[in-house]
Write a protein that holds these residues in place. Structure first.
Motif, PDB file in Angstrom:
ATOM      1  N   ARG A 282     -13.012  10.555  11.803  1.00  0.00           N
ATOM      2  CA  ARG A 282     -12.661   9.146  11.606  1.00  0.00           C
ATOM      3  C   ARG A 282     -13.882   8.263  11.455  1.00  0.00           C
ATOM      4  O   ARG A 282     -13.914   7.345  10.629  1.00  0.00           O
ATOM      5  N   PHE A 283     -14.901   8.515  12.278  1.00  0.00           N
ATOM      6  CA  PHE A 283     -16.060   7.630  12.308  1.00  0.00           C
ATOM      7  C   PHE A 283     -17.074   7.920  11.208  1.00  0.00           C
ATOM      8  O   PHE A 283     -17.867   7.047  10.854  1.00  0.00           O
ATOM      9  N   CYS A 284     -17.088   9.151  10.678  1.00  0.00           N
ATOM     10  CA  CYS A 284     -18.096   9.583   9.703  1.00  0.00           C
ATOM     11  C   CYS A 284     -17.443   9.869   8.356  1.00  0.00           C
ATOM     12  O   CYS A 284     -16.214   9.914   8.231  1.00  0.00           O
ATOM     13  N   LEU A 285     -18.276  10.084   7.338  1.00  0.00           N
ATOM     14  CA  LEU A 285     -17.814  10.508   6.018  1.00  0.00           C
ATOM     15  C   LEU A 285     -18.280  11.938   5.790  1.00  0.00           C
ATOM     16  O   LEU A 285     -19.481  12.188   5.642  1.00  0.00           O
ATOM     17  N   LEU A 286     -17.335  12.864   5.772  1.00  0.00           N
ATOM     18  CA  LEU A 286     -17.627  14.282   5.676  1.00  0.00           C
ATOM     19  C   LEU A 286     -16.822  14.921   4.562  1.00  0.00           C
ATOM     20  O   LEU A 286     -15.742  14.445   4.210  1.00  0.00           O
ATOM     21  N   GLY A 287     -17.343  16.036   4.015  1.00  0.00           N
ATOM     22  CA  GLY A 287     -16.592  16.788   3.028  1.00  0.00           C
ATOM     23  C   GLY A 287     -17.143  16.650   1.633  1.00  0.00           C
ATOM     24  O   GLY A 287     -18.252  16.144   1.425  1.00  0.00           O
ATOM     25  N   PRO A 288     -16.377  17.106   0.631  1.00  0.00           N
ATOM     26  CA  PRO A 288     -16.833  17.028  -0.759  1.00  0.00           C
ATOM     27  C   PRO A 288     -16.900  15.591  -1.258  1.00  0.00           C
ATOM     28  O   PRO A 288     -16.400  14.664  -0.596  1.00  0.00           O
ATOM     29  N   VAL A 289     -17.491  15.422  -2.411  1.00  0.00           N
ATOM     30  CA  VAL A 289     -17.687  14.086  -2.977  1.00  0.00           C
ATOM     31  C   VAL A 289     -16.388  13.299  -3.044  1.00  0.00           C
ATOM     32  O   VAL A 289     -16.345  12.108  -2.727  1.00  0.00           O
ATOM     33  N   ASP A 290     -15.302  13.944  -3.455  1.00  0.00           N
ATOM     34  CA  ASP A 290     -14.026  13.231  -3.597  1.00  0.00           C
ATOM     35  C   ASP A 290     -13.568  12.613  -2.287  1.00  0.00           C
ATOM     36  O   ASP A 290     -12.970  11.526  -2.278  1.00  0.00           O
ATOM     37  N   ALA A 291     -13.821  13.296  -1.173  1.00  0.00           N
ATOM     38  CA  ALA A 291     -13.438  12.745   0.127  1.00  0.00           C
ATOM     39  C   ALA A 291     -14.245  11.494   0.445  1.00  0.00           C
ATOM     40  O   ALA A 291     -13.717  10.519   1.003  1.00  0.00           O
ATOM     41  N   HIS A 292     -15.531  11.485   0.097  1.00  0.00           N
ATOM     42  CA  HIS A 292     -16.366  10.304   0.307  1.00  0.00           C
ATOM     43  C   HIS A 292     -15.879   9.145  -0.558  1.00  0.00           C
ATOM     44  O   HIS A 292     -15.773   8.009  -0.089  1.00  0.00           O
ATOM     45  N   LEU A 293     -15.580   9.440  -1.808  1.00  0.00           N
ATOM     46  CA  LEU A 293     -15.123   8.389  -2.714  1.00  0.00           C
ATOM     47  C   LEU A 293     -13.811   7.772  -2.226  1.00  0.00           C
ATOM     48  O   LEU A 293     -13.637   6.552  -2.282  1.00  0.00           O
ATOM     49  N   GLU A 294     -12.912   8.617  -1.751  1.00  0.00           N
ATOM     50  CA  GLU A 294     -11.627   8.104  -1.269  1.00  0.00           C
ATOM     51  C   GLU A 294     -11.822   7.148  -0.095  1.00  0.00           C
ATOM     52  O   GLU A 294     -11.240   6.057  -0.066  1.00  0.00           O
TER      53      GLU A 294
END
Length: 332
Positions: A282-294
């Motif tokens: 919840r607090f961080c941005l993790l995963g592939p690029v698409d997850a960050h963009l979302e």
């Protein structure tokens, strides 16, 4: 949306400068650092080198505080950098967590913080300011400009940010909490007769790009422990189930037992075992690029003006480059 990079000023300073240069080449517009004089090297010295070796980057602390330096010294330091490099600094400020506690002092009161915001900004921009009954002015400042952005979590701090600060720094990337806190800041700004839209919103959190989610979580779990220090203060002040603070922020620290600042903001911090995967996600941005963009699109729709990437993990260069190639252009 603008993007920033947040680093600790670990030696060698040349590495900090190099990463900030890399960030600028990748489209980042802000370069932030921690400010805790015992734990890390002096950031303002390093800012001078960063500014010398970049052309557009705006630099500043995330965050300084009113207690470790006198206010006229803080203002003069910012004003000097601006005079040398052309108004390319921003003053992130808060009550002081690691900087004050490591030195054996308590964080500053909100009253002191609010007074410091006005004084530091006025002096750095060439105006008179009253410090303890002594009226001061930096006579050499010409056309100085220093935005002051305040970090906050609790209701009184959020209100102060809305009343006085040029920007609000929220150190977590949970959309629900972001929405709640932005509303609190903007409501306070409106109540103070300000245009709420003029208060910039910066969300700062670790970002880790890749498919190995378990590894990314372990690299960023320290962040939940760092935020937990502030949450513990809120629970102590308002109670565990207070309507003044969302339970979505406070519930996870029940198993927190203590905190050793020698591991502050570092991967592998042993005092963050209480932080569950859900909080890291919840607090961080993790995963592939698409997850960050979302997630970033969601934050942008909530009114976030800047996302600042905490890069205290084993893939600093990779995350800077991934953001530069696939994420920053989507928000340009």
């Amino acid at each position: 949306m603008d993007f920033g990079l947040v680093l600790q000023t670990d030696p060698p300073a040349s590495e900090v400068v190099g990463l900030m240069r890399r960030a600028e080449r990748n489209g980042f517009r802000y370069g932030w650092t921690f400010d805790s004089s015992v734990l890390w090297q002096e950031p303002f010295v390093i800012y001078s080198r960063i500014l010398e070796h970049t052309t557009r980057l705006t630099v500043g602390p995330m965050v300084t505080n009113p207690g470790t330096r006198t206010w006229e010294v803080t203002a003069s330091t910012f004003a000097t950098l601006n005079d040398m490099y052309g108004n390319r600094t921003v003053c992130g400020i808060g009550r002081g967590d690691s900087a004050m506690r490591v030195a054996g002092r308590k964080p500053n009161t909100l009253a002191r913080l609010g007074e410091a915001i006005d004084v530091i900004r006025d002096l750095a921009e060439g105006r008179e300011a009253d410090i303890g009954g002594q009226v001061l002015r930096l006579p050499w400042v010409r056309d100085g400009k220093l935005p002051v952005w305040m970090a906050a979590y609790g209701p009184k701090a959020l209100a102060l940010a809305g009343q006085k600060a040029d920007g609000f720094i929220l150190q977590l990337a949970d959309p629900y909490l972001t929405q709640w806190m932005i509303k609190a800041v903007r409501d306070a700004a409106a109540d103070a007769g300000r245009d709420p839209a003029e208060v910039k919103i910066c969300v700062a959190a670790p970002a880790y790009v890749g498919d190995d989610l378990a590894h990314a979580r372990e690299q960023c779990r320290w962040f939940g422990g760092m935020v937990g220090n502030h949450v513990a203060d809120l629970v102590a002040k308002y109670g565990e189930h207070s309507s003044m603070v969302p339970e979505a922020l406070t519930a996870y620290i029940k198993a927190r037992e203590g905190y050793d600042y020698s591991h502050h903001g570092r991967t592998g911090n042993p005092d963050t075992a209480f932080v569950p995967d859900e909080i890291v996600d919840r607090f961080c941005l993790l995963g592939p690029v698409d997850a960050h963009l979302e997630r970033l699109r969601e934050l942008w729709e909530l009114g976030v003006d800047q996302f600042a990437v905490y890069a205290m993990h084993d893939a600093r260069e990779d995350v800077i480059d991934a953001y530069g190639s696939a994420i920053v252009p989507e928000f340009s």
